[in-house]
Design an enzyme around this catalytic site. Structure first.
Site, mmCIF file in Angstrom:
data_model
loop_
_atom_site.group_PDB
_atom_site.id
_atom_site.type_symbol
_atom_site.label_atom_id
_atom_site.label_comp_id
_atom_site.label_asym_id
_atom_site.label_seq_id
_atom_site.Cartn_x
_atom_site.Cartn_y
_atom_site.Cartn_z
ATOM 1 N N GLY A 175 -8.706 -6.949 -1.171
ATOM 2 C CA GLY A 175 -9.583 -6.496 -2.153
ATOM 3 C C GLY A 175 -9.064 -5.512 -2.857
ATOM 4 O O GLY A 175 -9.434 -5.467 -3.987
ATOM 5 N N ASP A 176 -8.655 -4.608 -2.374
ATOM 6 C CA ASP A 176 -8.136 -3.439 -3.127
ATOM 7 C C ASP A 176 -6.927 -3.622 -4.068
ATOM 8 O O ASP A 176 -6.843 -3.099 -5.225
ATOM 9 C CB ASP A 176 -7.572 -2.437 -1.847
ATOM 10 C CG ASP A 176 -8.498 -1.738 -1.314
ATOM 11 O OD1 ASP A 176 -9.664 -1.371 -1.861
ATOM 12 O OD2 ASP A 176 -8.703 -1.372 -0.163
ATOM 13 N N THR A 177 -5.971 -4.493 -3.369
ATOM 14 C CA THR A 177 -4.809 -4.757 -4.391
ATOM 15 C C THR A 177 -5.573 -5.547 -5.560
ATOM 16 O O THR A 177 -4.918 -5.646 -6.693
ATOM 17 C CB THR A 177 -3.923 -5.527 -3.535
ATOM 18 O OG1 THR A 177 -3.534 -4.794 -2.425
ATOM 19 C CG2 THR A 177 -2.607 -5.838 -4.354
#
Length: 405
Positions: A175-177
């Site tokens: 999700g961060d990437t």
């Protein structure tokens, strides 16, 4: 160690980016900028720095092996953003910057006197990239958010894993990437708009939940028109066949994706079973989806009768889409990935020879590069960057003694 001046490579050279924030999603936007030549100045809390400096289970001579991935090509300054003097220093940097990246809890910039309206008053060209769990508005905006929660609430985690089992997380902070990539995309669009329409910047509001939600393909429309709620489908995809993992004689798994009709005919030839392509159960994409379990069993029975080398040879000879499930050791050793620059060996004064991910995508005329693996010391560019603002060495020493930088 003195940090180098910005290198003259990549399509973003000349772009100045101020990165505030920590850990993954926000800083990875800065990494994308730095990989393609932007001058990325990372602002870190004095004496603390970005926690990613200490993350990761493995170390080399006491140094984390996660930091050089996130910090490469960047410069570091320290500033206490809870101190008005630290805030003022950053505002002075922002007067001629192109981009600000931040991933604090919504409202934090406003609390520090750096709301978008206040920043645009001193630099109307500034593009402000704001990364958060749920976005800057809406009922959940004030909640803190991490990748795992965004993946869960977006619907992404629900369709991961196997039926009747708890949905597992991914082995990376996906999700961060994803959010960083969407934020970078939004930043580039905002810069393009700014430079075409009179030079005014805008806010890019990137949320982890929405970035994960954007990857759900036809889930929303399927639910809207048929009421179907997509469920976990294990190692394959529901009604898409054949597209799964199949064992070789050694028990090594390989992905075979032959769900397109023409590709399935090639797979049938590779299996010495060309008649399967005319079987009423498998003759087209739709019916293969209805009989996926039967088809997977037939393919697995064939694949496990062959050593991996023979299995691969047959698939390649018939131009079937396939790929082994590689570990990172196999990725690093793969000659194709080496030839493409997907993995690179870098000489670094702190790490010696270290293998790192390359820079992607590949641009023919202005490729990105890795100039260095990032600042080991917090604020190692303080003298260089704050000196350019007119602060003398004595001023810097006083600010450092008082915990401002």
């Amino acid at each position: 160690m003195t940090e180098p001046e910005p290198k003259g490579f990549g399509p973003l050279r000349g772009l100045r980016v101020i990165e505030m924030g920590q850990l993954l999603a926000g800083p990875f936007v800065g990494t994308r900028c730095a990989d393609f030549g932007a001058d990325v100045i990372k602002v870190e809390a004095p004496g603390q720095g970005d926690p990613i400096r200490n993350w990761g289970r493995n170390r080399h001579d006491g140094r984390t092996l996660w930091w050089p991935i996130m910090a490469r090509n960047k410069r570091s300054i320290s500033a206490n953003l809870r101190d008005p003097r630290g805030q003022d220093l950053v505002r002075r940097l922002l007067t001629d910057a192109d981009v600000l990246i931040e991933n604090f809890k919504p409202g934090t910039l406003e609390k520090w006197g750096m709301s978008p309206s206040e920043l645009h008053a001193i630099n109307s060209r500034l593009v402000i990239v704001r990364v958060s769990g749920f976005g800057q508005t809406g009922p959940y905006a004030s909640r803190p958010g991490f990748a795992s929660v965004g993946e869960a609430m977006s619907g992404m985690r629900h369709i991961n894993g196997y039926p009747d089992m708890p949905p597992p997380r991914y082995g990376i902070s996906l999700g961060d990437t994803l959010t960083a990539l969407f934020a970078f995309e939004g930043m580039m669009m905002a810069l393009w708009h700014r430079d075409r329409t009179g030079g005014r910047g805008q806010v890019v509001d990137a949320a982890i939940t929405e970035s994960c939600f954007a990857m759900l393909e036809s889930c929303v429309t399927e639910y809207s028109k048929t009421g179907h709620v997509r469920q976990p489908s294990g190692s394959g995809l529901d009604k898409i066949a054949p597209s799964n993992i199949y064992p070789s004689a050694e028990g090594i798994y390989v992905v075979i994706a032959a769900n397109v009709d023409a590709m399935f005919r090639r797979l049938a030839r590779a299996m010495d079973r060309p008649e399967l392509a005319e079987d009423p159960r498998f003759v087209n994409h739709t019916v293969r989806g209805e009989h996926a379990a039967e088809l997977d069993a037939l393919i697995a029975e064939w694949s496990k009768s062959l050593p991996m080398a023979d299995l691969v040879a047959r698939l390649e000879a018939n131009d079937v889409v396939y790929g082994p499930i590689n570990s990172i050791a196999e990725v690093v050793a793969d000659p194709h990935f080496r030839a493409r620059g997907m993995v690179r060996d870098i000489e670094d004064p702190d790490f010696g020879t270290i293998t790192v991910p390359g820079v992607f995508p590949v641009l023919s005329e202005t490729p990105g590069d890795i100039a260095w693996l990032g600042p080991q010391e917090i604020g190692s560019s303080n003298a260089q960057i704050y000196g350019n603002l007119g602060l003398a060495a004595d001023d810097l020493a006083q600010l450092e003694a008082e915990g401002v930088i």
